[in-house]
Scaffold this active site. Structure first.
Site, mmCIF file in Angstrom:
data_model
loop_
_atom_site.group_PDB
_atom_site.id
_atom_site.type_symbol
_atom_site.label_atom_id
_atom_site.label_comp_id
_atom_site.label_asym_id
_atom_site.label_seq_id
_atom_site.Cartn_x
_atom_site.Cartn_y
_atom_site.Cartn_z
ATOM 1 N N TYR A 15 -34.218 41.856 -27.258
ATOM 2 C CA TYR A 15 -35.357 42.675 -27.689
ATOM 3 C C TYR A 15 -35.225 44.131 -27.324
ATOM 4 O O TYR A 15 -34.688 44.475 -26.285
ATOM 5 C CB TYR A 15 -36.654 42.148 -27.086
ATOM 6 C CG TYR A 15 -37.346 41.126 -27.949
ATOM 7 C CD1 TYR A 15 -37.769 41.460 -29.232
ATOM 8 C CD2 TYR A 15 -37.569 39.840 -27.507
ATOM 9 C CE1 TYR A 15 -38.403 40.531 -30.040
ATOM 10 C CE2 TYR A 15 -38.205 38.902 -28.304
ATOM 11 C CZ TYR A 15 -38.614 39.255 -29.574
ATOM 12 O OH TYR A 15 -39.228 38.336 -30.360
ATOM 13 N N HIS B 246 -43.098 31.942 -29.443
ATOM 14 C CA HIS B 246 -43.164 32.350 -28.033
ATOM 15 C C HIS B 246 -44.298 33.340 -27.796
ATOM 16 O O HIS B 246 -44.843 33.907 -28.725
ATOM 17 C CB HIS B 246 -41.831 32.965 -27.584
ATOM 18 C CG HIS B 246 -41.404 34.133 -28.418
ATOM 19 N ND1 HIS B 246 -40.787 34.003 -29.639
ATOM 20 C CD2 HIS B 246 -41.527 35.462 -28.216
ATOM 21 C CE1 HIS B 246 -40.535 35.191 -30.146
ATOM 22 N NE2 HIS B 246 -40.981 36.089 -29.315
ATOM 23 N N GLU C 262 -61.256 39.390 -0.858
ATOM 24 C CA GLU C 262 -61.588 40.734 -0.384
ATOM 25 C C GLU C 262 -62.534 41.428 -1.363
ATOM 26 O O GLU C 262 -62.507 41.181 -2.564
ATOM 27 C CB GLU C 262 -60.304 41.562 -0.252
ATOM 28 C CG GLU C 262 -59.485 41.172 0.958
ATOM 29 C CD GLU C 262 -58.206 42.002 1.068
ATOM 30 O OE1 GLU C 262 -57.892 42.410 2.187
ATOM 31 O OE2 GLU C 262 -57.556 42.228 0.035
ATOM 32 N N LEU D 218 -59.019 50.454 -5.289
ATOM 33 C CA LEU D 218 -58.789 49.371 -6.248
ATOM 34 C C LEU D 218 -57.490 49.528 -7.038
ATOM 35 O O LEU D 218 -57.063 50.636 -7.344
ATOM 36 C CB LEU D 218 -59.926 49.314 -7.275
ATOM 37 C CG LEU D 218 -61.335 49.101 -6.747
ATOM 38 C CD1 LEU D 218 -62.287 48.821 -7.898
ATOM 39 C CD2 LEU D 218 -61.362 47.956 -5.748
ATOM 40 N N ASP E 89 -38.181 40.042 -17.600
ATOM 41 C CA ASP E 89 -37.134 41.021 -17.896
ATOM 42 C C ASP E 89 -36.795 41.922 -16.712
ATOM 43 O O ASP E 89 -35.758 42.591 -16.739
ATOM 44 C CB ASP E 89 -37.478 41.820 -19.147
ATOM 45 C CG ASP E 89 -37.185 41.009 -20.418
ATOM 46 O OD1 ASP E 89 -36.528 39.945 -20.311
ATOM 47 O OD2 ASP E 89 -37.599 41.425 -21.508
HETATM 48 CU CU LIG Z 1 -41.010 37.927 -29.788
#
Ligand SMILES: [Cu+2]
Ligand SMILES: *[C@@H]1O[C@H](CO)[C@@H](O)[C@H](O)[C@H]1NC(C)=O
Ligand SMILES: *[C@@H]1O[C@H](CO)[C@@H](O)[C@H](O)[C@H]1NC(C)=O
Ligand SMILES: *[C@@H]1O[C@H](CO)[C@@H](O)[C@H](O)[C@H]1NC(C)=O
Ligand SMILES: *[C@@H]1O[C@H](CO)[C@@H](O)[C@H](O)[C@H]1NC(C)=O
Ligand SMILES: *[C@@H]1O[C@H](CO)[C@@H](O)[C@H](O)[C@H]1NC(C)=O
Ligand SMILES: *[C@@H]1O[C@H](CO)[C@@H](O)[C@H](O)[C@H]1NC(C)=O
Ligand SMILES: *[C@@H]1O[C@H](CO)[C@@H](O)[C@H](O)[C@H]1NC(C)=O
Ligand SMILES: *[C@@H]1O[C@H](CO)[C@@H](O)[C@H](O)[C@H]1NC(C)=O
Length: 784
Positions: free
Chosen positions: A492, A541, A689, A696, A404
């Site tokens: 969405y 999905h 590394e 970090l 997205d």
């Molecule tokens: Cu979905």
């Protein structure tokens, strides 16, 4: 429309009570005698007051570029002296050079820390611009960095390559670049000629549905197409699916797919690759027509033409629920707002927390310099990608992967409805992004509110043999500050919540509502999801939402500590009868190398970002724990050709890397069409590394396996499409961060049965509330 509703106000009775008769008091005690009274309302109240202000310690170095800088950068790029030979995007064709978009370039952490923590000047600002350069011999998309800003004699335009590791820096081959208006326009005539040629077939199959081109007034079907549209940038394809038009067209797909080759900038070379319908492939129009004439193409179901069933409006045919005509409960900041804002610097202070917000057109809202009680916990917390990958036995569903950020998720963060998207009385902020030479402002697109958690932070009843069952009882009010934005990226509506708790923990939650991407329903296709309407299947999905957390625990030198819970064999001489027996212990060690990793089975490992050199009062290294939340998944398909190497960030639950100024993003915004030759390959971050005693970055995934259902109609429900994670102090402090909270009750009962209730001066407020439908908060888009 201006609608007014009056809410009951709350009135304190004075909470310090003593020596009330035990009988009948208990109930009153536990409810603190909230009296409700109807009021007419006053014009102002603590609810609608603006949040108290503060001044950010430093100017926001992560802020988006200003309107003036945006315009100046635009002019510089378009100045003939720049040699970029740019056409205005509104007039551009494939073989022109033009700007796709501009944004702020992330500023290097190594430049920011001396400014934030020392006396160094603010590092200079740079813009980034993605240019589509169809005019080149090898047409491509090239990204540039422009700075320092404001534009002046020192300002230069340079290729922006260092943030990408795919080998070609900021260059993306033409075939892989974003499929924008000019590319759509260039391939539409071919779609129109093919579809016109078979309009009798589509009309017969789909209730008169025909496509003669996007601007032809006979056209009554709309197109959608799968992404990715290339494997490696050497070719481009366009797998079109037909749909009935309308606001809910995501739910009215048709069983008809047209496959095109759209490689290169010369549209006269584009060609058809065939059709798919009824799960069969027809390479030519003749083959399709022959099947049609033979009667082999009949549709088993008609798709619905009137999709009013798919709108998110009230459905009177569903009946009425008892008492549902009353206003629902609402979270209200009845004591007045308890956070301070510096709106200009997008800086917030709340109950020990402080942080800056930023915004990018691709990633949406981002957070920097998150501190608790003055100590930095994170340098950066930002979403990196919202990905989805589908399954099915047809070219669209099987071939769809969404990133997205490719669709510029941030620019789709839009106005929020007060009282519904966010509590009444929330603070609303605008979000702005560049649209060519102008700035587009989406008003009221982030909301900030503190809400009741509806459970205490902590409590204990100290039992006693009296009428109350205790002689002491402590309970601490639970509340938290949330920053929320909703991005409607096509189908969405992703809701992002960043939640800061009183106890120094914080939480990220992502919810999804909006339309399923659905498929035409074929019987016996249950493998890819259920039938959810007359001719619609909810396509299976995965959603994976990737985040970056650049932690700095007591400085930048941190380690990722693993505490594995193990069931071990042990013998203890005082239990000779047990011999060797199984019992628990911890195996504690620091991770040595950068890696992608998954939550341990049964969550039998705790991951904590610690500073080995900084210990709390008890000698334990201070740290923050990564606490798994809801639905912390990774992508199910690890070797799909559609997400082979451009989605590596989605393929593990967690990852840890050393921070580098050139490893800014997990993904790149045009990686979607490069699954097999990525511009950014997240897996290359893991090059052996050390992550023990280094700066970090923790990368983590939220998401959901979307097992679609008929209750996804009309839209997916936020209650279930929900994923979260939290981060909590782990020996960071010497004790829980709740002792200093005044919003608590400490109740004691003496031997004579007399009770005292300590309120610490925080009494129940009388806050006159009059709510009105906030038309002004349903903002809009303003271009300046
Ligand atoms: Cu979905
Ligand atoms: C405590 O309770 C006793 C017996 O109920 C009562 O006589 C007395 O007045 C109470 N004392 C206080 C300080 O309220
Ligand atoms: C409420 O408003 C009504 C109508 O304006 C008025 O008659 C009434 O006196 C008000 N009540 C109070 C408590 O202010
Ligand atoms: C500039 O681009 C146009 C197409 O947009 C092209 O026709 C022209 O030849 C280019 N000029 C130079 C100097 O490259
Ligand atoms: C239209 O269909 C005929 C055969 O039915 C074919 O010969 C012709 O090439 C087609 N035209 C296009 C533009 O597809
Ligand atoms: C459709 O377009 C054609 C040609 O441009 C025009 O003659 C016709 O009137 C239009 N029809 C309608 C219904 O708008
Ligand atoms: C938000 O945008 C609106 C419309 O441009 C503007 O009137 C308002 O002042 C903006 N708010 C802030 C705080 O900039
Ligand atoms: C940021 O750091 C990278 C890598 O060290 C460097 O190449 C780049 O020029 C820096 N960017 C800016 C704006 O200074
Ligand atoms: C901890 O302190 C020691 C001694 O000062 C130093 O050598 C080491 O580099 C430090 N480690 C970290 C992670 O800061």
């Amino acid at each position: 429309m201006k609608l007014t509703s009056t809410i009951c106000s709350v009135l304190s009775t004075g909470a310090l009570v003593s020596a009330l008769p035990p009988i009948g008091y208990e109930r009153r005690l536990f409810h603190e005698a909230i009296n409700k009274r109807g009021i007419n309302g006053s014009s102002s109240s603590c609810l609608t007051d603006a949040a108290p202000t503060t001044t950010a310690p430093k100017s926001n170095v992560w802020a988006p570029i200003s309107a003036a800088d945006n315009a100046a950068v635009w002019d510089l790029l378009h100045d003939p002296k720049s040699g970029l030979n740019l056409t205005h995007p509104s007039k551009a064709v494939l073989t022109d050079n033009y700007v796709w978009w501009m944004d702020a370039l992330p500023v290097n952490k190594s430049d920011v820390l001396p400014y934030l923590d020392g006396e160094a000047p603010m590092p200079p600002k740079y813009a980034r611009a993605i240019l589509f350069e169809g005019g080149k011999d090898a047409p491509d998309s090239q990204e540039y960095m422009i700075g320092p800003l404001p534009v002046g004699p020192e300002t230069s335009i340079e290729k922006l390559d260092y943030i990408y590791n795919g080998g070609n820096g900021g260059s993306v081959p033409f075939n892989a670049r974003y499929f924008d208006g000019p590319r759509n326009k260039a391939s539409d005539p071919l779609v129109a000629s093919i579809m016109s040629n078979i309009s009798d077939i589509t009309a017969a199959l789909f209730q008169g549905g025909v496509y003669h081109g996007s601007n032809d007034n006979r056209t009554n079907l709309v197109l959608t197409w799968g992404v990715p549209m290339s494997w490696d940038g050497t070719q481009a394809f366009r797998n079109v699916m037909l749909k009935f038009p309308g606001p809910a067209n995501y739910l009215t797909p048709l069983d008809f797919y047209l496959l095109l080759d759209v490689t290169g900038t010369d549209a006269s070379l584009y060609s058809m690759r065939g059709f798919v319908t009824g799960e069969k492939y027809y390479p030519t129009t003749e083959a399709l027509r022959a099947a049609f004439v033979a009667g082999e193409l009949a549709m088993e179901y008609d798709q619905t033409l009137d999709a009013s069933w798919a709108l998110v409006d009230h459905k009177p045919e569903m009946g009425v629920r008892d008492l549902e005509d009353r206003l629902a409960p609402s979270s209200l900041e009845i004591g007045g707002k308890r956070y301070r804002v510096d709106e200009e610097n997008q800086y917030i202070e709340y109950m020990g927390w402080s942080f800056y917000m930023s915004f990018s057109r691709t990633l949406g809202i981002m957070f920097y310099d998150i501190k608790f009680k003055g100590e930095r916990i994170l340098y950066e917390l930002s979403m990196q990608e919202a990905m989805a990958q589908y399954g099915g036995n047809q070219p669209k569903a099987a071939g769809t992967v969404y990133h997205d950020t490719y669709y510029q998720l941030g620019t789709e963060m839009s106005p929020l409805v007060e009282g519904f998207d966010c509590p009444w009385g929330s603070t609303f902020w605008n979000l702005s992004h560049s649209t060519n030479e102008k700035i587009t402002t989406k008003t009221n697109s982030v909301c900030i509110f503190e809400a009741d958690m509806n459970f205490p932070v902590s409590r204990h009843r100290y039992g006693a043999d009296n009428a109350y069952g205790f002689d002491k009882l402590g309970t601490v009010k639970g509340s938290a500050l949330t920053l929320r934005a909703i991005a409607t990226v096509g189908n969405y509506d992703y809701m992002f919540d960043y939640v800061f708790h009183m106890d120094a923990s914080f939480e990220i939650a992502v919810r999804a509502s909006g339309y399923l991407q659905s498929s035409f329903y074929y019987p016996n296709q249950g493998k890819w999801g259920p039938r959810i309407q007359q001719a619609t299947q909810g396509s299976l999905h995965d959603h994976i939402i990737t985040f970056k957390g650049d932690f700095d625990i007591a400085g930048t030198k941190n380690s990722l500590q693993v505490s594995e819970l193990k069931a071990v064999k042990q013998s203890q001489p005082w239990f000779p009868e047990l011999g060797e027996f199984e019992q628990l212990e911890l195996d504690v060690y620091n991770m040595k190398e950068e890696q992608q990793f998954n939550w341990a089975a049964n969550n039998q490992a705790m991951y904590t970002i610690i500073n080995t050199n900084s210990t709390n009062k008890w000698g334990t290294p201070r740290g923050y724990r990564i606490v798994p939340g809801k639905s912390d998944i990774h992508l199910s398909t690890l070797k799909s050709p559609f997400s082979l190497k451009n989605s590596e960030f989605a393929k593990s639950h967690l990852a840890v890397t050393q921070q580098h100024d050139n490893e800014v993003f997990a993904n790149s915004v045009q990686n979607l069409n490069l699954p097999q030759k990525p511009q950014q390959d997240f897996s290359k971050f893991f090059d052996g590394e050390s992550v023990d005693g280094e700066d970090l970055v923790v990368w983590f995934n939220l998401g959901m396996h979307h097992f679609t259902r008929s209750e996804d109609v009309p839209v997916t429900l936020y209650s279930e499409a929900y994923s979260s994670i939290s981060f909590a102090p782990q020996n960071f402090f010497d004790r829980a961060q709740d002792g200093d909270i005044l919003n608590r009750r400490w109740i004691e009962v003496d031997k004579a049965g007399n009770m005292t209730v300590q309120t610490y001066g925080v009494e129940l407020e009388t806050c006159a509330v009059r709510l009105s439908e906030p038309a002004s908060h349903i903002g809009g888009t303003v271009v300046t």
